[in-house]
Write an enzyme that holds these catalytic residues in place. Structure first.
Site, PDB file in Angstrom:
ATOM      1  N   ASP A  34       4.548   3.258   6.809  1.00 54.97           N
ATOM      2  CA  ASP A  34       3.985   2.854   5.526  1.00 54.97           C
ATOM      3  C   ASP A  34       4.614   3.602   4.360  1.00 54.97           C
ATOM      4  OD1 ASP A  34       2.242   0.992   6.422  1.00 54.97           O
ATOM      5  OD2 ASP A  34       0.439   2.217   6.290  1.00 54.97           O
ATOM      6  N   LYS A  56       3.480  -1.011   1.576  1.00 54.56           N
ATOM      7  CA  LYS A  56       2.838  -1.941   0.634  1.00 54.56           C
ATOM      8  C   LYS A  56       2.332  -1.133  -0.553  1.00 54.56           C
ATOM      9  CE  LYS A  56      -0.148  -3.914   3.494  1.00 54.56           C
ATOM     10  NZ  LYS A  56       0.165  -3.509   4.866  1.00 54.56           N
ATOM     11  N   MET A 165      -7.759   4.177  -3.865  1.00 50.64           N
ATOM     12  CA  MET A 165      -7.133   3.016  -4.519  1.00 50.64           C
ATOM     13  C   MET A 165      -7.886   2.579  -5.772  1.00 50.64           C
ATOM     14  SD  MET A 165      -6.261   0.916  -1.009  1.00 50.64           S
ATOM     15  CE  MET A 165      -7.848   1.283  -0.280  1.00 50.64           C
TER      16      MET A 165
END
Length: 494
Positions: A34, A56, A165
């Site tokens: 990742d 991502k 996030m």
């Protein structure tokens, strides 16, 4: 069919990877990693392992989640051992549950290897305990990328609230929490790249943190912590107080010989960039060294001027019909690292200079009668002739044989632009030999080195740098890796 391991890479510091995570990485045929997994962890994988970036970022997906799942299943069914390396922990906002479900539905065996989740790493490295007897006994984790879907009446009152996030939606989140009655002056902080040398922390209150983040230009990835425990940061923070915290330091030593220096700098808070400017190779011809080993018992002295000299001498000795029993000579080693390499062979070192340079080595020989003595000096293909010349002048018969040679690594030229990028140049470059100086200048444009400071392991290396137009900002007083680190620390203190 083989197996898929869903491995938590931890919050960023490579040393926070679990022992099991490291072990399965070493077994992997393919690693899918990742954006949040530190690329340094890939060094634990085998050289032949397939490495696939599937990171991502917000609004920028290299591959879709479905494609990631398909790649894992396809490789496992072809007999690969697959590691899915995920930042933090796979089962805490890491979509590990979805991936495990898909693997189970496809009949693919899998294991989940937990990792240190980002809030735990952040708490430790920022000095903010998520629980504290005097402040909070409840911690709530929530994702902030879609604040409209969160029940802020229930979540917003959590004593310690950790938001994943949520940086881009922080103004909305803060407003919603305050509307539900949380005091606007509640301590809060945002942390980017927690546990890494580039860790960046912004503190404030629930009310003003969104403006502070915006004004500072902080971008994701970042984690937000809201609660009274944030007020403990001034007392308990330790990582950002390390003497080399945030410094980017380039190590130019050969690959495989940089670990000691890298670990010391890492423990002092530095971001270590391994950029080998030399590669140690066998000599073009082993004939002269092999011939010297055939007559090993005839030498009175064996002089080693580097660890590499010991290593390649031993390799050729192992390939010969002789072994260490043929050695009758006294042994001289130029410094403690070389001495240790000799002593690891269960051999005694008879002579070592006070300072670890050729001039001091000759001083150490001052009390030895050298007339008629036979000396073997296995060393690099290109080296100063000071030692053999001086010993010959004293009547010794000196055989200088090429034990190894140094070359410029093939990949180093391609890496130069990345290491010395204008947007984020290194703070320091370390030199441990004259070859590291010359090769760096052959690889990197001079203008790319503007503003970079240089540290040298000793006067010979420093002199080479100065003759090539570089100023040395730190020189080791003791010509060792430890001395080099101490010199950098002293320069930073000044």
């Amino acid at each position: 069919m083989s197996k898929v391991y869903l491995v938590g890479a931890g919050p960023g510091d490579p040393e926070l990877l679990t022992l099991k995570g490291r072990r399965v990485l070493q077994l992997a045929d393919a690693v899918l990693f990742d954006h949040l997994a530190n690329p340094a962890l890939l060094r634990f994988a085998r050289e032949r392992a397939e490495r696939i970036y599937v990171g991502k970022k917000r609004s920028c997906h290299t591959v879709s989640q479905q494609e990631i799942i398909e790649m894992m299943i396809d490789r496992a069914k072809r007999g690969f051992t697959v590691v899915r390396l995920k930042g933090g922990d796979p089962f805490i906002f890491g979509r590990g549950g979805e991936e495990a479900e898909a693997l189970a539905a496809a009949g693919v065996p899998f294991e989940v290897v937990p990792g240190v989740t980002t809030p735990l790493g952040l708490a430790a490295y920022c000095g903010v305990p998520l629980t504290h007897r005097s402040h909070t006994s409840v911690v709530t984790f929530v994702t902030g990328h879609n604040p409209e879907s969160i029940d802020w009446d229930r979540v917003g009152r959590a004593e310690t609230l950790v938001i994943f996030m949520g940086l881009t939606t922080l103004p909305v989140i803060a407003r919603e929490i305050i509307r539900r009655g949380r005091p606007a002056n509640t301590p809060a902080m945002a942390v980017r790249w927690a546990t890494r040398p580039e860790q960046w922390t912004i503190t404030g209150t629930l009310e003003d943190l969104p403006d502070r983040v915006r004004d500072a230009g902080m971008k994701p990835p970042a984690t937000i912590v809201i609660g009274e425990v944030v007020s403990l940061r001034d007392t308990l923070s330790w990582y950002e107080k390390l003497p080399l915290f945030g410094r980017r330091i380039v190590i130019t030593r050969p690959r495989g010989q940089a670990e000691d220096l890298a670990l010391q700098l890492h423990d002092l808070g530095a971001e270590v960039i391994e950029y080998p400017t030399i590669e140690i190779c066998p000599p073009l011809s082993t004939g002269p060294l092999d011939a010297a080993i055939e007559r090993l018992s005839s030498y009175d002295w064996l002089i080693f001027t580097s660890v590499n000299g010991v290593r390649f001498f031993l390799e050729r000795l192992d390939s010969s019909r002789n072994d260490l029993r043929a050695l009758r000579a006294k042994i001289c080693a130029i410094g403690p690292a070389t001495r240790k390499a000799v002593e690891d062979l269960h051999l005694k070192v008879d002579l070592m200079p006070d300072e670890y340079v050729a001039e001091s080595l000759l001083e150490a020989f001052a009390g030895e009668e050298m007339r008629g003595k036979r000396v073997l000096l296995p060393r690099a293909a290109v080296a100063r002739d000071l030692i053999p010349t001086a010993l010959r002048e004293r009547g010794a018969e000196v055989d200088v044989v090429e034990a190894y040679r140094t070359v410029v690594p093939e990949e180093a030229r391609d890496q130069a632009a990345e290491v010395f990028q204008a947007a984020r140049k290194p703070d320091w470059v370390t030199f441990t030999s004259s070859s590291t100086v010359k090769n760096l200048l052959a690889l990197v444009p001079r203008e790319a080195l503007d503003g970079v400071r240089f540290a040298s392991i000793g006067p010979v290396t420093s002199d080479t740098a100065r003759r090539h137009g570089l100023s040395i900002d730190a020189e080791a007083a003791q010509y060792t890796v430890d001395g080099l680190v101490e010199a950098i620390l002293a320069a930073e203190t000044r």
